[in-house]
Design an enzyme around this catalytic site. Structure first.
Site, short mmCIF file in Angstrom:
data_model
loop_
_atom_site.label_atom_id
_atom_site.label_comp_id
_atom_site.label_asym_id
_atom_site.label_seq_id
_atom_site.Cartn_x
_atom_site.Cartn_y
_atom_site.Cartn_z
N LYS A 69 -33.90 -18.77 -4.45
CA LYS A 69 -33.44 -17.92 -3.48
C LYS A 69 -33.23 -18.89 -2.28
CE LYS A 69 -34.22 -13.90 -2.73
NZ LYS A 69 -34.99 -12.64 -3.14
N ASP A 74 -26.22 -9.83 -3.35
CA ASP A 74 -27.09 -9.05 -2.62
C ASP A 74 -26.46 -7.47 -2.52
OD1 ASP A 74 -29.44 -8.53 -1.48
OD2 ASP A 74 -28.93 -9.43 0.39
N GLU A 125 -23.98 -5.56 -10.01
CA GLU A 125 -24.41 -5.22 -8.73
C GLU A 125 -23.25 -4.28 -7.95
OE1 GLU A 125 -27.51 -6.40 -8.84
OE2 GLU A 125 -28.14 -6.43 -6.80
N ASP A 135 0.94 -1.19 -0.05
CA ASP A 135 -0.08 0.01 -0.12
C ASP A 135 0.93 1.15 -0.01
OD1 ASP A 135 -1.97 -1.79 0.12
OD2 ASP A 135 -2.45 -1.37 2.28
N LEU A 152 -36.05 -10.71 -12.09
CA LEU A 152 -36.09 -12.18 -12.01
C LEU A 152 -37.12 -12.64 -11.41
CD1 LEU A 152 -32.23 -12.71 -11.70
CD2 LEU A 152 -33.52 -13.03 -13.71
N ARG A 180 -31.02 1.49 -10.84
CA ARG A 180 -32.01 0.77 -11.55
C ARG A 180 -33.57 1.44 -11.81
NH1 ARG A 180 -33.23 -4.49 -11.70
NH2 ARG A 180 -35.64 -4.90 -12.03
N CYS A 213 -41.15 11.57 25.65
CA CYS A 213 -40.00 10.39 25.94
C CYS A 213 -40.63 9.73 27.11
CB CYS A 213 -39.00 11.31 26.13
SG CYS A 213 -37.55 10.53 27.07
N GLU A 248 -24.98 -19.06 -11.29
CA GLU A 248 -24.04 -18.04 -10.70
C GLU A 248 -24.40 -17.30 -9.54
OE1 GLU A 248 -23.92 -15.57 -14.42
OE2 GLU A 248 -24.40 -13.87 -13.04
N CYS A 302 -32.16 14.82 30.08
CA CYS A 302 -33.10 13.45 30.09
C CYS A 302 -32.15 12.47 30.77
CB CYS A 302 -33.75 13.04 28.60
SG CYS A 302 -34.21 11.36 28.59
S1 IVH Z 1 -29.17 -10.94 -14.36
C1 IVH Z 1 -32.55 -10.16 -16.76
N1 IVH Z 1 -27.26 -11.99 -12.63
O1 IVH Z 1 -31.16 -9.63 -9.09
C2 IVH Z 1 -31.55 -10.76 -16.14
N2 IVH Z 1 -28.92 -10.45 -11.87
O2 IVH Z 1 -33.92 -10.14 -8.46
C3 IVH Z 1 -31.21 -9.92 -14.78
N3 IVH Z 1 -28.71 -9.82 -9.23
O3 IVH Z 1 -32.34 -7.05 -11.20
C4 IVH Z 1 -30.08 -9.56 -14.21
N4 IVH Z 1 -26.99 -10.89 -8.76
O4 IVH Z 1 -30.23 -6.84 -9.92
C5 IVH Z 1 -28.46 -11.03 -12.63
N5 IVH Z 1 -25.74 -12.92 -10.99
C6 IVH Z 1 -26.87 -11.97 -11.35
C7 IVH Z 1 -27.36 -11.01 -10.36
C8 IVH Z 1 -28.41 -10.42 -10.50
C9 IVH Z 1 -27.80 -10.39 -8.50
C10 IVH Z 1 -29.93 -8.69 -9.22
C11 IVH Z 1 -30.37 -7.90 -10.24
C12 IVH Z 1 -31.55 -8.33 -10.60
C13 IVH Z 1 -32.05 -8.89 -9.52
C14 IVH Z 1 -33.53 -9.81 -9.72
#
Ligand code: IVH
Length: 686
Positions: free
Chosen positions: A312, A120, A173, A35, A85, A139, A406, A116, A429
């Protein structure tokens, strides 16, 4: 590399070098220089640009952070809508998705799938043009987002220039690594600010800050997973991911190609098992049809693509009943509703309280006393109420009103328009005072061990203590008169209070709590002033000047310090503390004598999620010693990624315990037992 002959060549060389190092550090997680060496190059660039302002280019690393806040964000309509999604939660639902995909394609086609991690964080779209980063947006509703280019430019892992000259639109993300979140939360708590509930909130909140200088101070990362005009550059998603990586752009690099539903299910299981070790938070997996030609045939519904789905992971939750909701008064007067729960097991601990954060969240969830609720651990630490089982209501549940006064001192509350916090404005207080004493006595502050909630309660209720300075006037006679405090405990407490006079200035600063000033900033401020007397001697102008020079202090931090030092109540408290000889001159660059890591020594190695220098600073700030090499007597080896074998051999040889970076942060936050119970010497090597 030939020697640069002109300032322009030197400039280009420095920019290239710094970018290459940032790439190795943030994208490959594999830095090749220290660094300090990076900082030296950076300083050289700053000096060169001062001498030759005409050389400054917009992709210079010195131009990441804009220098003035904006008024608001501009809306931006994007040509290609950002879809969301559809979610699945079971193998059966996944299998239906798989069938729909296969059924939607000609029988001759055999689709492959890319599995993949689902990251989050907060989604962003980023545009490069002529190789330069020209635009970034949130978004929003998918079609219309907000333009946040300046904020995204501050993300150091994202190159400002790439080798691809055509217009390139990417999506991904913005995330905060868990270890980084733990660290900023420790600092926020020390500064009396609400900790972030999870990395997603922290990332999304950071992107919407109006001042890019504040954004730059947040440890944001971006991981890209999509090229919008994909088909013209690649024929399949996995190829696009490789192209992203080949351009030197950050991506998750954790995808698996599958060709059957069994393989998909297996890959998801692997991600679920591995995700605790990912540096970022993952709440599921995303399954995408790999070939773009297949994606095109499948198309999309109004909201979701038919070629992708999210799976999920279930967060660990438990159900229990709300016994009551108590309102706690914080040291700044903020009122926090806290649910008292029937004790329940959750992720390895018994939980009997959960924060409801603020009254907006409480009313949003409509939590009532007697409700059956679902609780979940946020960021794996603080339990929170996430849902109410309204279907289980009997009608006997009672709503929780927003207090108009309070609960401790009965002063009518104030609520700033547009803010979630309800506050007790009183300056006298007892509830605030109790919280202030508790904070003052905490480990990272003045570390007064025997000053627990019960004693604080008595001291305040009996008016023996009206501010923290009064603690130093307490006598043994007074303390032994307190119920349930034996002579021995009274004596111990008095000694502890006495001993706290010897803490260095930074600990006192943490103890009194200046907004926005966490542990690291407190140490810097203390080093600038050295003594409490100097701090008190500064005029507003002097304070503004001296504090303004501290590295990393933005204008808001400076103003908070100035305001605090000018506030008559705070001044008189600091003067009363000074009159009682509280705090010692700040030792420069040496280890603090006390703190959660006092008496322990650390050797830090491997690739970490943050700068090694900063980790060293945190260890020192918490009273630990830093050894450059493992030697006899080193207590812990903090092992990041890719630790060399020689280090691990040394650790075994000297019987040094090996801990992860995360475990170090837990120790800094005062949870060291957990580590000691889990690991025996030499263990933890992977
Ligand atoms: S693909 C149409 N890949 O999850 C394709 N999205 O719940 C949509 N997200 O809007 C995006 N990881 O913000 C994709 N590996 C990943 C992701 C991902 C997180 C988010 C993304 C999307 C949201 C949907």
């Amino acid at each position: 590399m030939s020697e640069p002959t002109s300032p322009a060549e030197l400039h280009a060389l420095l920019v290239r070098e710094l970018q290459a190092h940032a790439y190795r550090y943030y994208v490959l997680d594999d830095p090749t220089v220290s660094d300090a060496a990076y900082d030296a190059l950076y300083r050289q660039l700053v000096e060169l640009e001062q001498q030759h302002p005409e050389l400054v280019t917009s992709d210079s690393p010195t131009r990441r952070v804009g220098d003035r806040p904006r008024e608001g964000f501009v809306k931006l309509t994007r040509p290609v809508k950002m879809l969301s999604l559809d979610n699945t939660y079971s193998t059966a639902e996944l299998s239906e998705f798989h069938k729909r995909v296969v059924g939607g394609l000609p029988a001759s086609e055999h689709p492959e799938f890319c599995v993949e991690p689902k990251l989050d964080g907060a989604s962003v779209e980023i545009v490069y043009e002529g190789g330069m980063l020209v635009q970034a947006s949130t978004r929003g509703d998918g079609q219309v987002g907000e333009e946040i280019t300046e904020n995204v430019r501050t993300i150091r892992g994202l190159p400002l220039r790439i080798a691809h000259k055509d217009r390139l639109t990417l999506r991904g993300e913005v995330v905060i690594y868990r270890a980084d979140l733990d660290r900023i939360n420790v600092q926020r708590e020390a500064a009396g600010e609400e900790p972030f509930a999870n990395p997603r909130n922290a990332a999304a909140g950071s992107l919407r800050l109006l001042d890019p200088r504040l954004v730059a101070a947040r440890p944001l990362r971006v991981l890209l997973y999509q090229i919008v005009q994909g088909p013209s550059l690649a024929s399949r998603h996995t190829e696009a991911l490789e192209l992203i990586a080949a351009l030197g752009l950050p991506t998750h690099r954790k995808h698996v190609l599958c060709s059957s539903i069994e393989e998909i299910v297996h890959a998801i299981g692997e991600i679920d098992l591995a995700r605790a070790r990912y540096p970022f938070e993952t709440d599921g997996a995303v399954i995408k049809v790999d070939r773009f030609s297949h994606q095109e045939i499948l198309g999309e519904t109004a909201k979701f693509p038919r070629w992708a789905v999210a799976f999920k992971f279930a967060a660990e939750q438990a159900e229990t009943r709300v016994q009551s909701v108590v309102v706690q008064v914080g040291r700044t007067g903020a009122l926090t509703p806290v649910a008292d729960l029937d004790p329940v097991q959750l992720a390895g601990t018994t939980v009997s309280r959960a924060s409801l954060h603020n009254f907006d969240i409480l009313s949003g969830l409509d939590v009532r006393i007697g409700d059956l609720v679902a609780i979940q651990k946020a960021g794996e630490i603080i339990p929170q109420v996430v849902a109410v089982r309204t279907e289980a209501r009997t009608g006997a549940e009672t709503p929780v009103p927003i207090p108009s006064a309070c609960p401790v001192c009965n002063t009518p509350v104030v609520r700033v328009e547009g803010q979630a916090v309800v506050r007790c404005p009183s300056r006298v207080c007892p509830g605030q005072l109790k919280a202030a004493i508790h904070h003052y006595a905490r480990r990272f502050a003045m570390d007064i061990d025997h000053l627990g909630p019960a004693v604080i309660e008595l001291l305040v209720d009996r008016k023996m203590v009206r501010d923290v300075a009064d603690l130093y006037d307490l006598t043994l006679l007074q303390l032994s008169s307190l119920p349930r405090l034996g002579a021995k405990s009274a004596d111990n407490l008095l000694r502890e209070i006495e001993a706290s006079r010897e803490r260095p200035l930074d600990r006192l600063i943490c103890g009194v709590g200046i907004p926005q000033i966490g542990q690291v900033a407190a140490r810097q401020l203390a080093e600038a002033a050295v003594t409490l007397e100097t701090l008190l001697g500064w005029t507003a102008a002097q304070a503004r000047e001296r504090v303004g020079q501290i590295h990393g202090f933005g204008p808001n931090m400076v103003e908070e310090v100035v305001r605090f030092l000018q506030d008559p109540d705070q001044r008189s408290l600091l003067q009363r503390l000074a009159a009682r000889s509280v705090s010692r001159p700040q030792p420069l660059e040496s280890s603090a004598a006390e703190g959660p890591l006092a008496g322990k020594s650390f050797c830090v190695t491997g690739v970490l999620t943050r700068k090694r220098e900063d980790v060293h600073g945190m260890i020192r700030g918490a009273g630990g010693l830093v050894h450059d090499k493992i030697k006899k007597g080193t207590t812990y080896l903090v092992a990041g990624d890719k630790v060399g074998k020689s280090k691990t051999d040394d650790a075994k040889k000297y019987g040094v315990q090996v801990i992860s970076e995360q475990q170090l942060y837990a120790m800094l936050a005062g949870h060291e037992q957990a580590v000691e119970e889990v690991l025996a010497p030499g263990e933890g090597l992977t």
